[in-house]
Motif scaffolding. Structure first.
Motif, PDB file in Angstrom:
ATOM      1  N   VAL A 162       0.719  -1.218  -0.016  1.00  0.00           N
ATOM      2  CA  VAL A 162      -0.040  -0.096   0.020  1.00  0.00           C
ATOM      3  C   VAL A 162       1.020   1.444   0.159  1.00  0.00           C
ATOM      4  N   ARG A 163       1.898   1.106   0.693  1.00  0.00           N
ATOM      5  CA  ARG A 163       2.981   2.436   1.046  1.00  0.00           C
ATOM      6  C   ARG A 163       3.618   2.611  -0.681  1.00  0.00           C
ATOM      7  N   ASP A 164       3.675   1.551  -1.161  1.00  0.00           N
ATOM      8  CA  ASP A 164       4.488   1.504  -2.674  1.00  0.00           C
ATOM      9  C   ASP A 164       3.129   2.292  -3.668  1.00  0.00           C
ATOM     10  N   LEU A 165       2.205   1.609  -3.295  1.00  0.00           N
ATOM     11  CA  LEU A 165       1.100   2.404  -4.378  1.00  0.00           C
ATOM     12  C   LEU A 165       0.650   3.779  -4.015  1.00  0.00           C
ATOM     13  N   GLU A 166       0.640   4.035  -2.739  1.00  0.00           N
ATOM     14  CA  GLU A 166       0.269   5.530  -2.632  1.00  0.00           C
ATOM     15  C   GLU A 166       1.192   6.457  -2.945  1.00  0.00           C
ATOM     16  N   ALA A 167       2.729   6.020  -2.917  1.00  0.00           N
ATOM     17  CA  ALA A 167       3.598   6.779  -3.199  1.00  0.00           C
ATOM     18  C   ALA A 167       4.032   7.174  -4.883  1.00  0.00           C
ATOM     19  N   ASN A 168       2.829   6.444  -5.468  1.00  0.00           N
ATOM     20  CA  ASN A 168       2.996   6.670  -6.982  1.00  0.00           C
ATOM     21  C   ASN A 168       1.690   6.963  -7.522  1.00  0.00           C
TER      22      ASN A 168
END
Length: 464
Positions: free
Chosen positions: A377-383
């Motif tokens: 989720v962190r990776d998704l929200e960072a992009n």
């Protein structure tokens, strides 16, 4: 020197890792494809052909009790018996002839001397040999298919369990349209299931038609017998193999090559899976469970390496190289016969051994991992720029000018935030307000399309 590893005795000086380091992983194949296994199968074929001559063709009148006595030759076959065959081979310098002489000696010892010259009747050595390997392949195929099915079930269980966990896709290694963990596992499950279906349904062929494939000797001494039908009965009904009629002295190995090429494809799929798992572990999407006492690096104490997937990848590469060579080489022979196939066939068990090691280590790796949804989720929200795809698609629908180019200018090679993306949406002129609100409400983790539905569809269609 001998050491014990997982209750399997391993020789320190073993040349092959299949008999050394990885013996515990290939033990299921050892009984089938070892020298003992090959000799045992040859003895079995000689005895079954003799029984067929006596019972089906009735070329010799015998007491039915004798047929049961012949069965003991194979049922009671031991490693000591195999050693006797190898001793005979030192004189004959011919492995199949050594088996023939061994069976004749046993007949004589059992008081069945009148049957001696019916052993190996009208056979060339490859009649015995190709049937033996066919029976071995049939058993080995079952062993391999069972392990592959275990891997398939693990992929399916993981896919179903995590079908709703969003994960960023990566194309060319770069952030791309989101998917779900479960859907990615099901992608591999579908591919493996397809090859497993082919493998399980593949028949194994064999021939028993003499020196150049024409039943010459058979027909010369018994022209009244329908030898073609007899051979089909022996191979099909007695041994459960698919009879081959059109051959030279040797089996052209079409069915063997078909099976091996299916295994090559499934091995390539597993390598693809191993590499993806290696990458996801590297990204932190999957955590590896720790085991007390294990060391990841001889110098870096913090490391927990994805060694099982690496091991699987390496051994599957060896399996592919060997199986591909076998599949191609064993369909070639000079004129009616040469012996270049004989030495290659002896490595059939090794090829399957490397394959099984690859499957088992992929399974072992799967047993150690745990999904880390928060990292994903962190990776998704960072992009947030990943939403450029659905936004430009919506702009096309509503007639906005140059949607792709405008979003390219906004996002390509840049790190933007949600604020910039929402500001872009507010500036759209032709997209209706209610749809613009829908665009602004969409988060990257929600943008997984029909990934969950596709997982469900797999279980609805493929499992039934």
């Amino acid at each position: 020197m001998q050491v014990v590893y997982k209750e399997i005795t391993v020789g320190i000086k073993d040349l092959s890792v299949l008999d050394g380091r990885y013996k515990a992983l290939t033990v299921e194949l050892g009984e089938i494809f070892s020298e003992f296994g090959l000799i045992q199968h040859r003895v079995y074929v000689e005895i079954e052909w003799l029984k067929f001559i006596l019972k089906d063709l009735a070329l010799v009148k015998v007491d039915p009790f004798l047929l049961e006595k012949l069965d003991r030759f194979t049922i009671d076959f031991t490693e000591a018996d195999a050693a006797v065959v190898k001793k005979i081979e030192r004189t004959t310098n011919h492995d199949v002839k050594a088996v023939e002489y061994f069976v004749k000696e046993r007949l004589e010892s059992a008081g069945l001397s009148p049957l001696k010259e019916w052993v190996h009747f009208a056979c060339t050595s490859d009649d015995i040999n190709n049937i033996s390997y066919a029976l071995m392949l049939k058993k080995g195929k079952k062993v391999v298919a069972d392990f592959l099915e275990t891997l398939l079930k693990a992929l399916e269980e993981t896919g179903l369990k995590h079908k709703s966990v969003p994960m960023m896709g990566r194309t060319h290694g770069q952030p791309a349209t989101p998917t779900t963990v479960g859907k990615e596992f099901i992608n591999f499950a579908w591919r493996i299931r397809h090859e497993l279906f082919i493998l399980q349904g593949a028949t194994v062929q064999a021939k028993i038609n003499g020196a150049t494939g024409n039943y010459n000797a058979h027909y010369f001494v018994y022209p009244e017998i329908d030898w073609i039908s007899a051979g089909e009965r022996f191979l099909g009904q007695s041994l459960g193999l698919e009879p081959l009629l059109f051959t030279t002295q040797i089996n052209p190995n079409a069915s063997l090559s078909f099976i091996l090429h299916s295994l090559v494809r499934s091995a390539a799929i597993i390598i693809d899976f191993d590499r993806d798992m290696w990458g996801y572990i590297s990204l932190g999407y999957f955590r590896q469970q720790l085991k007390a006492g294990e060391t990841g690096s001889s110098t870096m104490p913090h490391k927990v390496n994805p060694i099982d997937f690496e091991n699987s990848e390496g051994n599957m590469g060896l399996a592919i190289a060997m199986m591909d060579h076998l599949a191609v080489k064993l369909q070639k022979s000079r004129f009616q016969r040469d012996l270049s196939d004989s030495t290659v066939l002896r490595s059939l068990g090794s090829a399957l051994g490397y394959y099984v090691i690859g499957v088992k280590n992929a399974l072992k790796g799967m047993g150690k991992i745990a999904v880390d949804p928060s990292a994903m989720v962190r990776d998704l929200e960072a992009n947030p720029e990943l939403l450029a795809e659905p936004f430009q698609t919506a702009m096309r629908v509503f007639g906005e000018e140059n949607p792709y180019e405008r979003l390219k200018d906004l996002t390509r090679g840049k790190r933007i935030g949600r604020r910039e993306l929402d500001g872009f949406v507010d500036g759209l002129e032709k997209v209706p307000e209610d749809f613009r609100l829908r665009m602004k409400a969409l988060s990257v983790p929600q943008y997984t399309g029909l990934a969950e539905h596709l997982v469900d569809l797999y279980f609805q269609r493929e499992k039934n």
